[in-house]
Scaffold this active site. Structure first.
Site, PDB file in Angstrom:
ATOM      1  N   PHE A   8      -6.217  63.463 -10.638  1.00 52.39           N
ATOM      2  CA  PHE A   8      -6.925  62.565  -9.817  1.00 52.39           C
ATOM      3  C   PHE A   8      -7.638  63.218  -8.537  1.00 52.39           C
ATOM      4  CE2 PHE A   8      -4.120  59.878 -12.219  1.00 52.39           C
ATOM      5  CZ  PHE A   8      -4.811  58.883 -12.547  1.00 52.39           C
ATOM      6  N   ASP A   9      -8.888  62.726  -8.097  1.00 47.42           N
ATOM      7  CA  ASP A   9      -9.511  62.886  -7.016  1.00 47.42           C
ATOM      8  C   ASP A   9      -8.808  61.592  -6.081  1.00 47.42           C
ATOM      9  OD1 ASP A   9     -11.438  63.820  -4.782  1.00 47.42           O
ATOM     10  OD2 ASP A   9     -12.415  62.007  -5.416  1.00 47.42           O
ATOM     11  N   LEU A  10      -8.950  61.899  -4.944  1.00 50.11           N
ATOM     12  CA  LEU A  10      -8.286  60.857  -4.202  1.00 50.11           C
ATOM     13  C   LEU A  10      -9.419  59.728  -3.522  1.00 50.11           C
ATOM     14  CD1 LEU A  10      -5.700  59.602  -2.754  1.00 50.11           C
ATOM     15  CD2 LEU A  10      -6.167  60.846  -0.762  1.00 50.11           C
ATOM     16  N   ASP A  11     -10.364  60.192  -2.595  1.00 50.41           N
ATOM     17  CA  ASP A  11     -11.291  59.502  -1.929  1.00 50.41           C
ATOM     18  C   ASP A  11     -12.327  58.852  -2.992  1.00 50.41           C
ATOM     19  OD1 ASP A  11      -9.990  59.946   0.327  1.00 50.41           O
ATOM     20  OD2 ASP A  11     -11.611  61.373   1.224  1.00 50.41           O
ATOM     21  N   ASP A 163     -14.953  60.693  -8.761  1.00 47.93           N
ATOM     22  CA  ASP A 163     -15.845  59.818  -8.490  1.00 47.93           C
ATOM     23  C   ASP A 163     -17.068  60.734  -8.222  1.00 47.93           C
ATOM     24  OD1 ASP A 163     -16.148  59.208  -4.833  1.00 47.93           O
ATOM     25  OD2 ASP A 163     -14.837  60.546  -5.828  1.00 47.93           O
TER      26      ASP A 163
END
Length: 210
Positions: A8-11, A163
């Site tokens: 996963f990306d975080l932000d 995202d």
């Protein structure tokens, strides 16, 4: 081949840091370039590294601007960061089901830890690759490849969730499957243009896909 690893990306993916990031950019830019930047101007800066963004404005003062950004960001972190719906439950479920889970982010480790502590997501991730751990950031495959090595995972059985186009292209460059999140601040159509394998309307859609 069945997916057994999820990165996963975080932000903007796991935690909603959009308001914090926008406020941090506006604060910093207002300090160095008063009355020049508006909210809509800084949306383009979400995704690339701080160094990439600030060095394109002023090479001499890049470090200084990064410092100003991070000081504001850390000071206002807990009041401006929020959780996205179904994220916690989904990640918890994936961990219970034995998926290998990792985070690949362009943020500095200290800020990452703050976000994970606040949302209690820390416990579910085996591996966290930050900007401090790599030479190149997404969409370069290096950070994703590093996470795969640490997890002893195969790109063919891995899904990269994010995202931003950096996440989708980074996943493709590293040979993983990719999923975009429809709640991206840049808009669903923007992300769909990069042709991720899946588009999630909410994080719990992952449970159906997997």
């Amino acid at each position: 081949m069945k997916i057994n690893t999820v990165l996963f990306d975080l932000d903007g993916t796991l935690i909603n840091t959009n308001e914090l990031i926008i406020a941090s950019f506006l604060h910093t830019l207002d300090t160095y370039y008063p009355d020049t930047y508006k909210r809509e101007d800084v949306l383009a800066f979400i995704g690339p590294s701080l160094r990439e963004t600030f060095s394109s404005m002023d090479l001499e003062r890049t470090e200084e601007m990064i410092q100003a950004y991070r000081e504001f960001n850390h000071a206002h972190h807990d009041e401006l960061v929020q959780e996205y719906e179904t994220v916690y439950e989904t990640v918890e479920q994936l961990a219970k089901q034995g998926y290998k889970l990792g985070i690949v982010t362009t943020k500095a480790r200290k800020t990452v830890e703050m976000g994970l502590d606040l949302t209690k997501l820390h416990q579910f991730f085996d591996v966290i690759v930050t900007i401090d751990d790599v030479e190149h950031v997404k969409p370069h495959p290096e950070p994703i490849e590093k996470a795969l090595r640490l997890l002893d995972a195969n790109p063919a059985t891995t899904l990269m969730v994010g995202d931003n186009h950096h996440d989708v292209l980074g996943g493709k460059n590293a040979g993983t499957k990719t999923a975009g999140v429809a709640w991206t601040i840049k808009g669903r159509d923007y992300l769909a243009a990069y042709k991720p394998d899946y588009m999630l309307e909410k994080m719990s859609d992952l449970l159906t896909i997997l």
